[in-house]
Design a protein around this motif. Structure first.
Motif, PDB file in Angstrom:
ATOM      1  N   ASN A 140       0.832  -1.201   0.000  1.00 25.71           N
ATOM      2  CA  ASN A 140       0.000   0.000   0.000  1.00 25.71           C
ATOM      3  C   ASN A 140       0.867   1.252   0.000  1.00 25.71           C
ATOM      4  O   ASN A 140       1.959   1.255   0.572  1.00 25.71           O
ATOM      5  CB  ASN A 140      -0.901   0.032   1.237  1.00 25.71           C
ATOM      6  N   THR A 167      -2.741  -1.514   7.014  1.00 27.56           N
ATOM      7  CA  THR A 167      -1.601  -2.370   6.686  1.00 27.56           C
ATOM      8  C   THR A 167      -1.264  -3.284   7.863  1.00 27.56           C
ATOM      9  O   THR A 167      -1.062  -4.494   7.691  1.00 27.56           O
ATOM     10  CB  THR A 167      -0.383  -1.504   6.309  1.00 27.56           C
ATOM     11  N   ALA A 183       3.606  -1.484   3.528  1.00 28.26           N
ATOM     12  CA  ALA A 183       3.333  -0.179   2.919  1.00 28.26           C
ATOM     13  C   ALA A 183       4.615   0.629   2.815  1.00 28.26           C
ATOM     14  O   ALA A 183       5.591   0.374   3.534  1.00 28.26           O
ATOM     15  CB  ALA A 183       2.293   0.583   3.736  1.00 28.26           C
ATOM     16  N   THR A 238       5.190  -0.133   7.751  1.00 28.09           N
ATOM     17  CA  THR A 238       5.167   0.959   6.788  1.00 28.09           C
ATOM     18  C   THR A 238       6.577   1.531   6.718  1.00 28.09           C
ATOM     19  O   THR A 238       7.102   2.022   7.725  1.00 28.09           O
ATOM     20  CB  THR A 238       4.163   2.047   7.202  1.00 28.09           C
TER      21      THR A 238
END
Length: 253
Positions: A140, A167, A183, A238
């Motif tokens: 993502n 996520t 992500a 992330t």
């Protein structure tokens, strides 16, 4: 390089910017690609370029803010190419307005494209991967503004913060199916979303630790890595691609 040979990846927002550069990097690795974009002309042009280099690729016009269209994209991909190895939920927009001028239509437009589309991509891709028995990967696009505020970006901040948590939550729930969810959180990237004003780009680039704008291919390199087996132990995270912005910036310059 043939690391991704036999694998099929969908890239939303794939016709320009980070999406396009990611497609080019995965193509070199032998992947089959679906370039999904609302700008079907640009998507078809990129597919023509890829096919000229003997890459298997298809273009698909999609409005990612509509769940039925995202589902149709995923169904079409599997019908055409036989499987789905991963999806890059990358499509997004920006709409800068002061909070007191951010009417509900402006708020919902960004939420629909930047947040809800990621849910649709995750949900329908994961359902298909489970159905096919594929150990897939979902990547993502979040943002530095998913973890810090910015003036004029209430809707964008909210959407990208949601992407960060989706996520994490998606990775947790899909782990039993051997599906990873990760992500990237880009900083200020030289893409169409910033417009064509070089003075603005130079200013935003100056806010990074090394004082320069980040190029989309630099983010694409990280995305391609996250899709690779070398990143198989990275899950639910992330990854900032921000040239240190989040490490030292206390307020927007």
């Amino acid at each position: 390089m043939t690391e991704q040979k036999g694998k099929v990846f969908i890239i939303t927002g794939g016709a320009s910017g980070i999406g396009k550069e990611t497609a080019l990097k995965l193509a070199v690795q032998g992947a089959t690609l679906v370039i999904a974009d609302y700008n079907d002309t640009a998507a078809e042009q990129l597919v023509s370029e890829l096919e000229a280099s003997n890459v298997t690729a298809g273009a698909y016009k999609v409005d990612v803010s509509k769940g039925d269209e995202v589902k149709a994209l995923i169904d079409w991909t599997v019908q055409k190419y036989g499987t789905l190895s991963g999806i890059f939920n990358n499509a997004g927009i920006g709409l800068v307005k002061p909070f007191l001028e951010m009417d509900p239509a402006s708020y919902h437009r960004v939420i629909d494209v930047d947040q809800h589309s990621v849910y649709y991509g995750m949900y329908y891709a994961a359902k298909k991967m489970v159905e096919l028995g594929v150990a897939g990967t979902i990547v993502n696009t979040a943002s530095i503004y998913g973890t810090m505020a910015a003036v004029g970006s209430f809707n964008y901040n909210a959407a990208k913060a949601a992407v960060v948590m989706m996520t994490k939550s998606g990775a947790l729930e899909l782990a039993e199916h051997n599906i990873r969810v990760v992500a990237v959180a880009p900083g200020f990237i030289n893409t169409p979303i910033l417009g064509n004003d070089d003075s603005i780009k130079n200013h935003l680039g100056s806010l990074h630790m090394r004082g320069r704008i980040i190029q989309p291919e630099q983010v694409a390199s990280v995305v391609a890595f996250l899709f690779s087996d070398a990143a198989s132990a990275i899950n639910g995270q992330t990854i900032p691609v921000d040239d240190g912005y989040l490490s030292f910036k206390t307020k927007q310059g």
